[in-house]
Design a protein around this motif. Structure first.
Motif, short mmCIF file in Angstrom:
data_model
loop_
_atom_site.label_atom_id
_atom_site.label_comp_id
_atom_site.label_asym_id
_atom_site.label_seq_id
_atom_site.Cartn_x
_atom_site.Cartn_y
_atom_site.Cartn_z
N LYS A 172 0.84 -1.21 0.00
CA LYS A 172 0.00 0.00 0.00
C LYS A 172 0.87 1.26 0.00
O LYS A 172 0.60 2.21 -0.75
CB LYS A 172 -0.91 -0.03 1.23
CG LYS A 172 -1.69 1.24 1.51
CD LYS A 172 -2.84 1.43 0.57
CE LYS A 172 -3.73 2.58 1.05
NZ LYS A 172 -4.72 2.96 0.02
N VAL A 173 1.92 1.28 0.82
CA VAL A 173 2.83 2.43 0.85
C VAL A 173 3.43 2.67 -0.53
O VAL A 173 3.47 3.79 -1.04
CB VAL A 173 3.95 2.22 1.89
CG1 VAL A 173 5.05 3.26 1.73
CG2 VAL A 173 3.37 2.28 3.30
N VAL A 174 3.92 1.60 -1.15
CA VAL A 174 4.58 1.75 -2.45
C VAL A 174 3.58 2.12 -3.53
O VAL A 174 3.82 3.03 -4.34
CB VAL A 174 5.34 0.46 -2.81
CG1 VAL A 174 5.92 0.55 -4.23
CG2 VAL A 174 6.46 0.19 -1.80
N PHE A 175 2.44 1.43 -3.57
CA PHE A 175 1.46 1.73 -4.60
C PHE A 175 0.93 3.16 -4.47
O PHE A 175 0.72 3.84 -5.48
CB PHE A 175 0.29 0.74 -4.53
CG PHE A 175 0.62 -0.66 -4.99
CD1 PHE A 175 1.91 -1.02 -5.36
CD2 PHE A 175 -0.35 -1.63 -5.05
CE1 PHE A 175 2.22 -2.30 -5.77
CE2 PHE A 175 -0.07 -2.92 -5.47
CZ PHE A 175 1.23 -3.26 -5.83
N ASP A 176 0.73 3.63 -3.26
CA ASP A 176 0.28 5.02 -3.08
C ASP A 176 1.32 6.01 -3.60
O ASP A 176 0.97 7.10 -4.08
CB ASP A 176 -0.01 5.31 -1.61
CG ASP A 176 -1.32 4.71 -1.13
OD1 ASP A 176 -2.07 4.18 -1.97
OD2 ASP A 176 -1.58 4.75 0.09
N ALA A 177 2.60 5.63 -3.50
CA ALA A 177 3.68 6.52 -3.97
C ALA A 177 3.77 6.57 -5.48
O ALA A 177 4.48 7.42 -6.03
CB ALA A 177 5.02 6.07 -3.38
N PHE A 178 3.06 5.66 -6.18
CA PHE A 178 3.04 5.70 -7.65
C PHE A 178 2.39 6.98 -8.16
O PHE A 178 2.70 7.46 -9.25
CB PHE A 178 2.24 4.53 -8.21
CG PHE A 178 2.85 3.17 -8.02
CD1 PHE A 178 4.13 2.99 -7.52
CD2 PHE A 178 2.12 2.04 -8.35
CE1 PHE A 178 4.66 1.73 -7.35
CE2 PHE A 178 2.64 0.77 -8.19
CZ PHE A 178 3.92 0.62 -7.69
N ALA A 179 1.41 7.51 -7.42
CA ALA A 179 0.60 8.63 -7.90
C ALA A 179 1.49 9.83 -8.24
O ALA A 179 2.40 10.19 -7.50
CB ALA A 179 -0.41 9.03 -6.84
N GLY A 180 1.20 10.43 -9.38
CA GLY A 180 1.88 11.65 -9.78
C GLY A 180 3.17 11.44 -10.55
O GLY A 180 3.79 12.43 -10.98
N LEU A 181 3.59 10.19 -10.74
CA LEU A 181 4.80 9.96 -11.52
C LEU A 181 4.55 10.24 -13.00
O LEU A 181 3.43 10.09 -13.50
CB LEU A 181 5.29 8.52 -11.34
CG LEU A 181 5.82 8.11 -9.96
CD1 LEU A 181 6.23 6.65 -9.98
CD2 LEU A 181 7.00 8.98 -9.55
N ASP A 182 5.59 10.62 -13.71
CA ASP A 182 5.52 10.79 -15.16
C ASP A 182 4.99 9.49 -15.77
O ASP A 182 5.49 8.41 -15.47
CB ASP A 182 6.94 11.07 -15.68
CG ASP A 182 6.97 11.38 -17.17
OD1 ASP A 182 6.16 10.79 -17.92
OD2 ASP A 182 7.83 12.17 -17.59
N PRO A 183 3.94 9.57 -16.63
CA PRO A 183 3.39 8.35 -17.22
C PRO A 183 4.43 7.47 -17.90
O PRO A 183 4.28 6.25 -17.95
CB PRO A 183 2.36 8.88 -18.23
CG PRO A 183 1.95 10.20 -17.68
CD PRO A 183 3.19 10.76 -17.03
#
Length: 344
Positions: A172-183
């Motif tokens: 969950k921590v890692v997947f939440d950190a995905f948000a906002g990355l360059d596509p």
């Protein structure tokens, strides 16, 4: 590459494949608790790298426990030491002084935008690294994760995949950190939906042994007595065969056939771009509170949550192509490793 493992039979295959691949430069191998406890993972990783001729690669030890949940391991799948029936020699050296989380942070600071991360075990180490430095993912060239299942049954609970189920909070921590990355740098997820099509069979082991110049012919059969040991003249082939026999026996006993789902080498090939694959963007999340669905990965394929896609999920590949490529690459590396070097 930074490779984070819980070695593990298919993790060992992934490491061998990466060592055999000219596209891969491994900056460090990081160990996490998962298939077996982290001390055994570290022992396996150090020994396997040495057997495969690469004792020079840094190995760092990660957390012994998940972020919240008690540790669960799976010796029934991978054997009491995590490498099936293989008996690896003791490594001649130990791990590095820094932790796996520190290695994630420090290596990405030293080489921003250059390193691909590959995680084939639970995401505990990377979650701890993000607590130390939330900028880790943004400094990776890309992240590839073997984990999750979306439109496919789980292999731990009816709806959860092992790596995520061991430490759902870390996922969950890692997947939440995905948000906002360059596509263009969205993480690639290799779920069971695809990796369970990667079925290694006795013929693949026999072909590796043949091409590597090992004798006698390497024959694995479901009619063999359980635990029959390889007599291969080439040590890596012998260890590989003994590990995979255990894995194939496990799959047979689960009524899946005398085969091995080798999830992690496929994820390694995705990380290198050496296998054809199809992706589909989605927003991903992890269920933490469900009484019977804890550890389930959920993909919003159609934007119902109103959040932008934050991962590319690998939804298809060509297993026959993968195995033709994997067998040749591993076999020729092992063959060359087995050729005595001149001292001149």
């Amino acid at each position: 590459m930074i490779v984070d493992v819980d070695t593990g039979i298919d993790d060992a295959l992934a490491l061998l494949y990466l060592l055999a691949s000219p596209e891969a430069e491994i900056a460090a191998v990081l160990c996490t608790a998962g298939n077996v406890p982290v001390a055994q993972v570290t022992t396996n990783t150090l020994a396997w790298l040495e057997v495969c001729g690469r004792s020079d690669i840094e190995v760092a030890v990660g957390s012994a426990v998940p972020l919240v949940a008690p540790l669960m391991t799976t010796e029934d799948t991978h054997g009491p030491r995590g490498v099936g029936y293989a008996e690896l020699p003791d490594a001649s050296h130990g791990p590095s002084a820094r932790t796996a989380a520190e290695a994630w942070v420090e290596l990405t600071r030293e080489r921003p935008g250059e390193l691909t991360g590959l995680v084939t075990g639970p995401l505990t180490n990377l979650a701890l690294a993000l607590r130390l430095d939330p900028g880790v993912l943004g400094r990776l060239r890309r992240l590839v994760v073997m984990g999750g299942c979306f439109n496919h049954p789980g292999n731990t609970t009816p709806t959860s995949e092992w790596n995520v189920a061991v430490d759902p909070e870390a996922a969950k921590v890692v997947f939440d950190a995905f948000a906002g990355l360059d596509p263009r740098r969205r993480p690639l997820l290799c779920p069971l939906d695809t990796t369970e099509s990667i079925e290694m069979r006795p013929v693949h082991v026999a072909r590796i042994a043949e091409l590597a110049g090992s004798v006698p012919p390497e024959e694995l059969s479901e009619d063999d007595p359980c635990g029959r040991r390889s007599r291969a003249s080439v040590p890596v082939v012998r260890h590989l065969s003994d590990a995979l026999r255990f894995y194939m026996e496990f799959h047979r006993d689960q009524n899946l056939g005398f085969l091995a789902h080798v999830h992690d080498p496929f994820a390694a090939a995705v990380a290198l771009g050496t296998v054809p694959y199809v992706t589909r963007p989605a927003t991903v999340d992890v269920e933490l509170d469900g009484r019977i669905t804890r550890g389930t990965t959920v993909a919003d394929w159609s934007g119902i949550w109103g959040r932008d896609p934050d991962a590319d999920i690998v939804v298809g590949t060509e297993p026959e192509f993968f195995f033709d490529h994997f067998v040749d690459r591993v076999a020729f590396y092992v063959r060359d490793l087995n050729i005595p070097r001149s001292n001149n």
